[in-house]
Design an enzyme around this catalytic site. Structure first.
Site, PDB file in Angstrom:
ATOM      1  N   GLY A 177     -15.364   3.310  -2.567  1.00 47.05           N
ATOM      2  CA  GLY A 177     -14.984   2.718  -1.296  1.00 47.05           C
ATOM      3  C   GLY A 177     -14.423   1.317  -1.367  1.00 47.05           C
ATOM      4  O   GLY A 177     -13.771   0.864  -0.423  1.00 47.05           O
ATOM      5  N   ASP A 178     -14.646   0.609  -2.466  1.00 44.49           N
ATOM      6  CA  ASP A 178     -14.088  -0.741  -2.649  1.00 44.49           C
ATOM      7  C   ASP A 178     -13.807  -0.942  -4.140  1.00 44.49           C
ATOM      8  O   ASP A 178     -14.237  -1.921  -4.750  1.00 44.49           O
ATOM      9  CB  ASP A 178     -15.062  -1.798  -2.119  1.00 44.49           C
ATOM     10  N   LEU A 179     -13.087   0.008  -4.700  1.00 46.36           N
ATOM     11  CA  LEU A 179     -12.895   0.044  -6.153  1.00 46.36           C
ATOM     12  C   LEU A 179     -11.707  -0.821  -6.565  1.00 46.36           C
ATOM     13  O   LEU A 179     -10.553  -0.440  -6.394  1.00 46.36           O
ATOM     14  CB  LEU A 179     -12.677   1.485  -6.609  1.00 46.36           C
TER      15      LEU A 179
END
Length: 267
Positions: A177-179
């Site tokens: 999700g926030d890679l």
């Protein structure tokens, strides 16, 4: 900061000798705690750390490396301090291997049981069996009231025509999700773990779009991921969401980058 000494010591049963703020914690307080005996742990302070711990546990359950959760209570999360001194550039093959585990197909409905957020920007979630509807409502239209009129109109047009760009029911995978590179801890010869997740279930191409926004993965990385035909055409759709988040958080050139994504999509 003083309260962390006593709270962490109570949770760990160890004396905390020093607290040092860690660079990079733009949206929450992050510090390294030095404990008696020479060990270090990472402390995160914020109102979403309990949910972050749930997300880290979900990632760990796939066999993907994350820091061990040492303790979590109210607004304080204590994590294993993993070594991170090398560059991602030499570890793309290992990252592709880790993402194979993380993105294993599941039967879980798209989304996540609870809402999340980056700073003051809410990430609405909930569950859906229709990926186009989820992405349109939870990742595009949710931003419209907070954007300039021109950008909001273009985002609305994309949401209305989203089924032309992404599939209704791609395989459901757990997403970080926030890679991006800052959330990938790299040791000397391997990736040690993923941190700072904003998990939900969806099309795994979302994580790759985020990764390509701030980093430059080589073609060999994408080849190793074994992506479905047409994945490159879908990247601007998925990249737009983190750009809209950044427009709301930071403004500046992110507005132009969001516009460029929409232009790639003919909007």
């Amino acid at each position: 900061m003083r309260a962390i000494f006593t709270e962490a010591a109570s949770l760990l049963g160890r004396h905390v000798e020093s607290v040092t703020r860690v660079a990079g914690g733009d949206l929450s307080f992050v510090a390294r705690l030095s404990l008696s005996g020479g060990d270090n742990v990472i402390a995160k302070r914020g109102d979403r750390v309990v949910e972050e711990a749930r997300m880290l546990a979900a990632i760990a359950a796939t066999g993907t490396a994350v820091p061990q959760i040492l303790a979590v209570q109210d607004d304080l999360l204590l994590l294993e301090d993993l070594p991170s001194s090398a560059r991602l550039a030499r570890n793309w093959a290992h990252l592709a291997e880790l993402l194979d585990h993380l993105h294993a197909q599941s039967q879980v409905a798209y989304g996540w049981d609870r809402d999340y957020g980056f700073g003051d920007v809410l990430i609405p979630n909930g569950r859906s069996d229709n990926w186009v509807e989820f992405w349109a409502e939870k990742r595009l239209r949710c931003h419209i009231p907070h954007l300039s009129a021109q950008l909001a109109h273009r985002v609305e047009r994309l949401a209305d025509r989203l089924g032309e760009h992404i599939p209704n029911r791609p395989p459901s995978a757990l997403l970080h999700g926030d890679l991006w590179g800052g959330n990938i801890l790299v040791g000397q010869d391997r990736i040690r773990g993923l941190i700072d997740p904003a998990c939900y279930y969806g099309d795994r191409e979302v994580d790759l779009a985020m990764l390509g926004l701030f980093d430059q993965p080589p073609q060999i990385f994408y080849d190793a991921c074994g992506l479905t035909q047409g994945w490159e055409d879908r990247q601007p759709v998925y990249r737009l969401w983190p750009l809209l988040v950044h427009v709301r958080l930071f403004g500046g050139t992110y507005h132009q980058q969001a516009g460029a994504c929409l232009q790639q999509l003919g909007l």
